[in-house]
Design a protein around this motif. Structure first.
Motif, mmCIF file in Angstrom:
data_model
loop_
_atom_site.group_PDB
_atom_site.id
_atom_site.type_symbol
_atom_site.label_atom_id
_atom_site.label_comp_id
_atom_site.label_asym_id
_atom_site.label_seq_id
_atom_site.Cartn_x
_atom_site.Cartn_y
_atom_site.Cartn_z
ATOM 1 N N THR A 1 45.272 46.375 38.547
ATOM 2 C CA THR A 1 46.990 46.830 38.972
ATOM 3 C C THR A 1 47.065 46.505 37.112
ATOM 4 O OG1 THR A 1 47.704 45.282 39.325
ATOM 5 C CG2 THR A 1 48.342 46.811 41.026
ATOM 6 N N GLY A 2 46.559 46.277 36.180
ATOM 7 C CA GLY A 2 46.852 46.749 35.499
ATOM 8 C C GLY A 2 46.976 47.829 33.942
ATOM 9 N N GLY A 3 46.637 47.875 32.987
ATOM 10 C CA GLY A 3 46.890 49.017 31.924
ATOM 11 C C GLY A 3 45.126 50.041 32.057
ATOM 12 N N THR A 4 44.475 49.099 31.605
ATOM 13 C CA THR A 4 42.986 49.804 31.852
ATOM 14 C C THR A 4 42.888 50.647 33.060
ATOM 15 O OG1 THR A 4 42.412 47.903 31.174
ATOM 16 C CG2 THR A 4 40.213 49.299 32.133
ATOM 17 N N PRO A 5 42.985 50.227 34.408
ATOM 18 C CA PRO A 5 42.631 51.897 35.322
ATOM 19 C C PRO A 5 43.520 52.692 35.327
ATOM 20 C CG PRO A 5 43.527 49.513 36.774
ATOM 21 C CD PRO A 5 42.976 49.476 34.478
ATOM 22 N N LEU A 6 44.912 52.422 35.311
ATOM 23 C CA LEU A 6 46.044 53.721 34.666
ATOM 24 C C LEU A 6 44.744 55.066 34.741
ATOM 25 C CD1 LEU A 6 49.496 52.588 32.844
ATOM 26 C CD2 LEU A 6 48.891 53.552 35.459
ATOM 27 N N LEU B 1 37.724 46.590 39.344
ATOM 28 C CA LEU B 1 38.447 44.621 38.469
ATOM 29 C C LEU B 1 38.584 45.431 37.042
ATOM 30 C CD1 LEU B 1 35.290 42.733 40.205
ATOM 31 C CD2 LEU B 1 38.673 42.794 40.392
ATOM 32 N N GLY B 2 39.766 45.062 36.725
ATOM 33 C CA GLY B 2 39.972 44.842 35.101
ATOM 34 C C GLY B 2 39.575 43.394 34.641
ATOM 35 N N ILE B 3 39.428 42.842 33.428
ATOM 36 C CA ILE B 3 38.860 41.888 32.903
ATOM 37 C C ILE B 3 39.889 41.291 31.878
ATOM 38 C CG2 ILE B 3 37.412 42.853 31.614
ATOM 39 C CD1 ILE B 3 35.598 40.103 31.622
ATOM 40 N N GLY B 4 40.158 39.792 31.627
ATOM 41 C CA GLY B 4 41.532 39.056 31.139
ATOM 42 C C GLY B 4 40.540 38.824 29.683
ATOM 43 N N ARG B 5 40.966 38.809 28.211
ATOM 44 C CA ARG B 5 40.801 38.460 26.980
ATOM 45 C C ARG B 5 40.335 37.322 27.563
ATOM 46 N NH1 ARG B 5 44.185 37.942 22.802
ATOM 47 N NH2 ARG B 5 46.137 37.692 24.060
ATOM 48 N N GLY C 1 39.144 35.970 29.912
ATOM 49 C CA GLY C 1 37.791 36.176 30.801
ATOM 50 C C GLY C 1 38.023 36.407 32.599
ATOM 51 N N HIS C 2 39.718 36.318 32.325
ATOM 52 C CA HIS C 2 40.368 36.353 33.554
ATOM 53 C C HIS C 2 40.040 37.251 35.072
ATOM 54 C CE1 HIS C 2 44.544 37.668 33.221
ATOM 55 N NE2 HIS C 2 43.261 38.434 33.367
ATOM 56 N N LEU C 3 39.873 37.064 36.211
ATOM 57 C CA LEU C 3 39.052 38.720 37.190
ATOM 58 C C LEU C 3 40.515 38.063 38.358
ATOM 59 C CD1 LEU C 3 36.820 40.083 37.958
ATOM 60 C CD2 LEU C 3 35.696 38.413 39.080
ATOM 61 N N ALA D 1 38.877 44.541 22.329
ATOM 62 C CA ALA D 1 39.657 43.180 22.583
ATOM 63 C C ALA D 1 39.283 42.837 23.598
ATOM 64 C CB ALA D 1 41.725 43.227 22.936
ATOM 65 N N LYS D 2 39.056 43.445 24.758
ATOM 66 C CA LYS D 2 38.055 42.849 25.649
ATOM 67 C C LYS D 2 36.730 42.436 25.753
ATOM 68 C CE LYS D 2 41.566 43.392 28.072
ATOM 69 N NZ LYS D 2 41.634 44.205 29.117
ATOM 70 N N ALA D 3 35.578 43.111 24.203
ATOM 71 C CA ALA D 3 34.867 42.729 23.663
ATOM 72 C C ALA D 3 33.626 41.456 24.073
ATOM 73 C CB ALA D 3 33.910 43.433 22.660
HETATM 74 P P1 PGA Z 1 44.730 44.939 31.714
HETATM 75 O O1 PGA Z 1 44.142 43.737 32.966
HETATM 76 O O2 PGA Z 1 43.810 45.959 31.941
HETATM 77 O O3 PGA Z 1 46.130 45.879 31.805
HETATM 78 O O4 PGA Z 1 43.799 45.168 30.019
HETATM 79 C C1 PGA Z 1 43.010 43.583 33.310
HETATM 80 C C2 PGA Z 1 42.984 42.075 33.544
HETATM 81 O O5 PGA Z 1 44.559 41.130 32.732
HETATM 82 O O6 PGA Z 1 42.996 41.548 34.197
#
Ligand code: PGA
Length: 248
Positions: free
Chosen positions: A36-41, A120-124, A126-128, A189-191
């Motif tokens: 439910t983050g911004g990435t999959p919108l 799944l997204g990924i946090g900066r 590394g959170h899942l 920012a996710k690299a």
């Molecule tokens: P984001 O969030 O898609 O909004 O970047 C991903 C996350 O924090 O897991």
């Protein structure tokens, strides 16, 4: 692991939408775990515009803040209704958003027969889902404290009001039981988090590294999100930046 690197975030959205469409065509009652983050919108929006009837799918969200009033616009329940269930025509009875205790989340997932495909997204950091660094690789659904970086990253929808300090989240062990995983990341920012998750040690220091333990993982990245993978062995040997061995 199937790693797909595409030029633009729109390409990531189209790729994921096509993948989900194929699965729903095969199984109209697919159980989809939704990030439910911004990435999959953009992928959710591409699916809503598509021709596949999504109204029979079951949706399971990864996590939810603790302590928000029902219907709060920054809640993930509101996000799922506004961005996914509503546009796709999925009735509320087919939607599970974590709330209450972790045991309750586990029970509701089990009642659905488990998750077929988990986005799944990924946090900066590394959170899942909301499994922050330090989370055990076999953790189950539970209430967790959010890290400061996560609360900062998620502040925008709260419009200056305090971001909740706690959330209820599926655990890493819970997520690894999904039959397939699709990890999406876009933007530079996710690299570093992507590189750590895909090529670093499997460790609670980077919860997303747990995806290396799953037998059916598709990772869909734009070039900036893939930029720290160069030289890490994952993309070498491919004829192009697109490494694709479809698994899902
Ligand atoms: P984001 O969030 O898609 O909004 O970047 C991903 C996350 O924090 O897991």
């Amino acid at each position: 692991m199937d790693v797909v690197v595409l030029d633009r975030p729109e390409d990531v959205a189209d790729h994921v939408a096509a993948l989900i469409s194929r699965l729903v065509e095969r199984d109209p009652r697919l159980v989809i775990g939704v990030a439910t983050g911004g990435t999959p919108l953009p992928a959710y929006r591409a699916l809503a515009r598509g021709s596949v009837d999504l109204s029979g799918v079951r949706l399971v969200a990864l996590d939810e803040y603790v302590g928000l009033p029902p219907g709060h616009p920054a809640s993930y329940a509101a996000y799922v209704e506004r961005e996914i269930a509503g546009p796709w025509g999925v009735p509320a009875a087919q939607v599970v958003v974590p709330q209450g205790s972790g045991d309750d989340v586990e029970r509701r997932i089990a009642e659905l027969g488990g998750v077929d495909v988990q986005l799944l997204g990924i946090g900066r950091n590394g959170h899942l889902a909301f499994n922050e660094p330090g989370s055990a690789m076999d953790s189950r659904a539970r209430v967790v404290a959010l890290s400061e970086s996560t609360r900062q990253d998620n502040a925008a929808p709260f419009g200056g009001a305090a971001v909740p300090t706690h959330a209820v989240t599926q655990g890493i062990g819970t997520l690894l039981e999904a039959r397939g995983l699709v990890l999406l990341a876009t933007g530079v920012a996710k690299a570093d988090a992507v590189a750590a998750a895909l090529t670093g040690p499997v460790s609670p220091d980077c919860p997303a590294s747990a995806v290396q333990r799953h037998p059916r993982v598709t990772v869909v990245l734009d070039r900036p999100a893939a930029s720290a993978l160069a030289g890490r062995g994952l993309l070498e040997g491919a004829s192009s930046q697109r490494v694709h061995h479809p698994q899902l």
